[in-house]
Design an enzyme around this catalytic site. Structure first.
Site, PDB file in Angstrom:
ATOM      1  N   HIS A 181      -4.026   7.108   6.007  1.00  0.00           N
ATOM      2  CA  HIS A 181      -4.188   5.843   5.289  1.00  0.00           C
ATOM      3  C   HIS A 181      -5.607   5.323   5.531  1.00  0.00           C
ATOM      4  CE1 HIS A 181      -2.824   2.509   2.988  1.00  0.00           C
ATOM      5  NE2 HIS A 181      -2.843   1.641   3.978  1.00  0.00           N
TER       6      HIS A 181
ATOM      7  N   HIS B 150     -10.498   0.898  -0.873  1.00  0.00           N
ATOM      8  CA  HIS B 150      -9.042   0.816  -0.720  1.00  0.00           C
ATOM      9  C   HIS B 150      -8.432   0.282  -2.003  1.00  0.00           C
ATOM     10  CE1 HIS B 150      -5.131   0.476   0.761  1.00  0.00           C
ATOM     11  NE2 HIS B 150      -5.276  -0.392   1.741  1.00  0.00           N
TER      12      HIS B 150
ATOM     13  N   CYS C 251       0.809  -1.226   0.000  1.00  0.00           N
ATOM     14  CA  CYS C 251       0.000   0.000   0.000  1.00  0.00           C
ATOM     15  C   CYS C 251       0.839   1.272   0.000  1.00  0.00           C
ATOM     16  CB  CYS C 251      -0.952   0.004   1.203  1.00  0.00           C
ATOM     17  SG  CYS C 251      -2.134  -1.341   1.195  1.00  0.00           S
TER      18      CYS C 251
END
Length: 397
Positions: free
Chosen positions: A292, A326, A158
């Site tokens: 995040h 996401h 990520c």
């Protein structure tokens, strides 16, 4: 040397750059129930269309949009390219493996899943398999714009998107390039990805609720974003529109666990401090943090505690994953793009999906008009890969 952002290309389940931004400010979410594969149950996902997206098409779309936004035309022979992806062409390899299993029936005494050897041309039936290697989005973009410059393809879970932007920043600061296209793309809606995250217990059952007491986990999503980065001199010479400038970055690794963040938080803290030091900023200089904010138990807890420790004076924060889902490796690039839009419009995007915060922090729950001069964007990936970037408004740009 200052590095300015002169163009943004973005595609998410909310749409392209301007529609995504407007839907975000309106508090809308693109998360819906989908069943992309008949042998898997339906799940809340954030998909661009009714069928899984192609990483190649996402790459071409975001690059074309970024060039148009920056008022650039091809070819761009001296332009660097840094486009990463944590999954890249995984969908093509899964399809190949499935075709191989289907077409080569095995005896009961042999393994259910045959050994896969990419060097054996008799087994490998996918045409042009070299076009499905992990670096393909970067190579495809370089071919598309006609670049003879560096073509880099970072892969860091990520943290990929911010890592790509950081590498583009360095290419300009070290004088290797005057212009770089940098970002990440992701098309992770594949059977293996869905099954893997389900097995981990990481997927939400109804939706994404970052930092909420009732958060369930992440919602997988498709999307990508790239930025056109230019040296200040080049941007000024051609009178380019400016979103803001990159100030610095921080990259660290926990060296702790394949998926869990280290609870001592020292490596993540170091990434934030690196970024602030390189950007010549203090915590009190930061007006906004794009977190995040995956809506998983461990990430949100660690991130909230980090912010409480390093920014005790308070700072406005939000996660946009409750709206976009996401996008894994692309999430940091999308977050940076949204943060640049916040600088441009002087409005902060809301943390959609947050209803009952678990922590006493300054969460942006509806679009907030305010002065935004410096912002941070966080990405904390599997393997403890931590990435932070700082952006700001510059009178010189």
């Amino acid at each position: 040397m200052q590095v300015c952002v002169t163009g943004i290309g973005l595609v998410s389940a909310l749409g392209r750059l301007k529609p995504s931004w407007q839907h975000l400010l309106n508090g809308e979410s693109a998360i819906r129930w989908y069943r992309p594969f008949a042998n898997l149950p339906p799940l809340p996902l954030a998909m661009i269309g009714q069928t899984p997206a192609s990483v190649e098409q996402l790459t071409y779309q975001v690059v074309a949009d970024a060039l148009e936004d920056a008022n650039l035309t091809m070819p761009l022979k001296d332009c660097g390219v840094v486009i990463g992806s944590s999954r890249s062409c995984q969908a093509a390899w899964e399809q190949l493996a499935q075709e191989n299993i289907t077409s080569h029936r095995k005896l009961d005494t042999e393994p259910e899943y045959p050994r896969f050897d990419i060097l054996n041309e008799e087994i490998l039936t996918l045409e042009h398999w070299l076009d499905t290697l992990p670096h393909q989005p970067a190579i495809a973009a370089a071919h598309y714009i006609g670049s003879y410059g560096p073509a880099l393809a970072p892969m860091a879970a990520c943290a990929t998107g911010i890592w790509a932007i950081a590498q583009g920043f360095e290419l300009i600061q070290t004088g290797q390039c005057q212009r770089v296209i940098a970002g990440a793309v992701e098309a992770p809606i594949t059977p293996l990805t869905l099954a893997g995250f389900t097995k981990m217990g990481a997927l939400a059952k109804t939706g994404a609720y970052p930092f909420d007491k009732q958060r369930q986990g992440l919602v997988l999503a498709e999307g990508g974003s790239v930025l056109v980065l230019e040296s200040e001199d080049l941007a000024r010479r051609r009178g380019a529109p400016i979103y803001g400038k990159l100030l610095g970055f921080g990259l660290t690794s926990d060296a702790y666990h394949v998926s869990k963040p280290n609870r001592d938080q020292q490596s993540a803290i170091a990434a934030i401090k690196q970024c602030l030091d390189r950007s010549h900023l203090f915590p009190t200089d930061i007006d906004y943090i794009h977190t995040h904010g995956t809506a998983t138990q461990l990430n949100d807890q660690n991130e909230a505690e980090l912010i409480q420790q390093l920014f005790p004076q308070g700072v406005a924060i939000s996660s946009t994953k409750g709206a976009t889902g996401h996008t894994l490796g692309a999430s940091g690039a999308i977050g940076t793009a949204f943060s640049l839009m916040a600088l441009k419009h002087q409005v902060l995007p809301p943390c959609i999906g947050l209803r009952e915060p678990e922590w006493d922090l300054d969460f942006v729950t509806i679009a907030r008009q305010c002065q935004v001069r410096q912002a941070l964007c966080f990405s904390f990936g599997f393997g403890g890969q931590n990435a932070v970037t700082a952006i700001g408004i510059s009178s010189n740009c």
